[in-house]
Design an enzyme around this catalytic site. Structure first.
Site, PDB file in Angstrom:
ATOM      1  N   GLY A   1       0.757  -1.081   0.049  1.00 20.55           N
ATOM      2  CA  GLY A   1      -0.123   0.138  -0.061  1.00 20.55           C
ATOM      3  C   GLY A   1       0.929   1.302  -0.130  1.00 20.55           C
TER       4      GLY A   1
ATOM      5  N   GLN B   1       3.213  10.060   1.185  1.00 23.41           N
ATOM      6  CA  GLN B   1       4.544   9.602   1.122  1.00 23.41           C
ATOM      7  C   GLN B   1       5.305   9.546   0.152  1.00 23.41           C
ATOM      8  OE1 GLN B   1       2.789   5.277   1.805  1.00 23.41           O
ATOM      9  NE2 GLN B   1       4.848   4.999   3.117  1.00 23.41           N
TER      10      GLN B   1
ATOM     11  N   CYS C   1       6.437  -0.441   6.434  1.00 24.64           N
ATOM     12  CA  CYS C   1       6.234   0.994   5.846  1.00 24.64           C
ATOM     13  C   CYS C   1       7.281   1.341   4.963  1.00 24.64           C
ATOM     14  CB  CYS C   1       5.869   1.973   6.796  1.00 24.64           C
ATOM     15  SG  CYS C   1       5.444   3.493   6.192  1.00 24.64           S
ATOM     16  N   LEU C   2       7.050   1.718   3.688  1.00 23.31           N
ATOM     17  CA  LEU C   2       7.914   2.053   2.542  1.00 23.31           C
ATOM     18  C   LEU C   2       8.822   3.489   2.973  1.00 23.31           C
ATOM     19  CD1 LEU C   2       5.783   1.361  -0.608  1.00 23.31           C
ATOM     20  CD2 LEU C   2       7.981   0.097   0.557  1.00 23.31           C
TER      21      LEU C   2
ATOM     22  N   HIS D   1      -3.485   1.326   8.363  1.00 21.21           N
ATOM     23  CA  HIS D   1      -2.149   1.984   8.148  1.00 21.21           C
ATOM     24  C   HIS D   1      -2.299   3.097   7.136  1.00 21.21           C
ATOM     25  CE1 HIS D   1       2.305   1.371   7.945  1.00 21.21           C
ATOM     26  NE2 HIS D   1       2.149   1.942   6.828  1.00 21.21           N
ATOM     27  N   GLU D   2      -2.706   3.097   6.000  1.00 24.08           N
ATOM     28  CA  GLU D   2      -2.617   4.061   4.868  1.00 24.08           C
ATOM     29  C   GLU D   2      -3.663   5.408   5.308  1.00 24.08           C
ATOM     30  OE1 GLU D   2      -0.358   3.775   3.114  1.00 24.08           O
ATOM     31  OE2 GLU D   2      -0.203   1.475   3.089  1.00 24.08           O
TER      32      GLU D   2
ATOM     33  N   HIS E   1      -1.626   7.627   7.438  1.00 27.28           N
ATOM     34  CA  HIS E   1      -0.707   8.241   6.634  1.00 27.28           C
ATOM     35  C   HIS E   1      -1.384   9.903   6.319  1.00 27.28           C
ATOM     36  CE1 HIS E   1       3.003   6.404   6.170  1.00 27.28           C
ATOM     37  NE2 HIS E   1       2.623   5.351   5.724  1.00 27.28           N
TER      38      HIS E   1
HETATM   39 ZN    ZN Z   1       3.107   3.172   5.376  1.00 26.66          ZN
END
Ligand code: ZN
Length: 176
Positions: free
Chosen positions: A47, A52, A94-95, A136-137, A140
């Site tokens: 995701g 991000q 997480c990226l 999670h997203e 963000h």
């Molecule tokens: Zn993340």
């Protein structure tokens, strides 16, 4: 194809609150395409939220690749309307925090609503991995990272990991 640069901690822009999308135009479709390009280019991302990559709009792309088949899910202005009291703990990554993983407690099931890329409102219930991923997203979009649920010591460990990870990548890839 545009692979965008993913912002990593401790960049303070990850704490920004993103704005609602109000135009479902060509530009939005391009941003969604770039987000998928960036997600699929990453090694193991499932995701990605627009902030991000420095786009502070409420856009999320998800692909859990179930049974190794691509299953893209685009969420515009997503909202979690209900959360189950039943929780479960799962290891998250997480990226924006490359190389660090930790257990986080989330609701097992959520009811959520969103708009698709054409501006049509949708509602659904998600469980398990999809439920975690959406929570999670959406975090963000509100400037919250999964490490914000952890102790100060673990947060510091995450930061150390990322700084090491980025340093290693810089020397091996030779880019900025
Ligand atoms: Zn993340």
């Amino acid at each position: 194809m545009s692979v965008l640069k993913i912002i990593t901690i401790p960049d303070s822009r990850l704490k920004n609150k993103s704005l609602d999308v109000d135009k479902y135009d060509k530009e939005l479709k391009q941003k969604i395409k770039d987000l998928y390009d960036t997600l699929y280019f990453s090694e193991n991302g499932i995701g990605l939220a627009a902030p991000q990559v420095g786009i502070f709009e409420r856009i999320v792309v998800i692909d859990l690749k179930e049974d190794s088949k691509s299953k893209p899910l685009t969420l515009i202005n997503p909202k979690i309307i209900n959360k189950s009291n039943e929780k479960f703990i799962n290891q998250e990554g997480c990226l924006s925090i490359p190389g660090y993983y930790a257990d986080v407690e989330r609701s097992m099931e959520i009811e959520y609503e969103w708009f698709d890329e054409n501006g049509n409102k949708q509602t659904a219930i998600a469980q398990g991995l999809l439920s975690i991923c959406i929570q999670h997203e959406v975090d963000h979009l509100n400037g919250v990272l999964f490490i914000d649920y952890l102790s100060g010591l673990k947060k510091k460990m995450a930061l150390d990991k990322v700084l090491k990870f980025n340093k290693k990548n810089k020397t091996s890839k030779n880019d900025d």
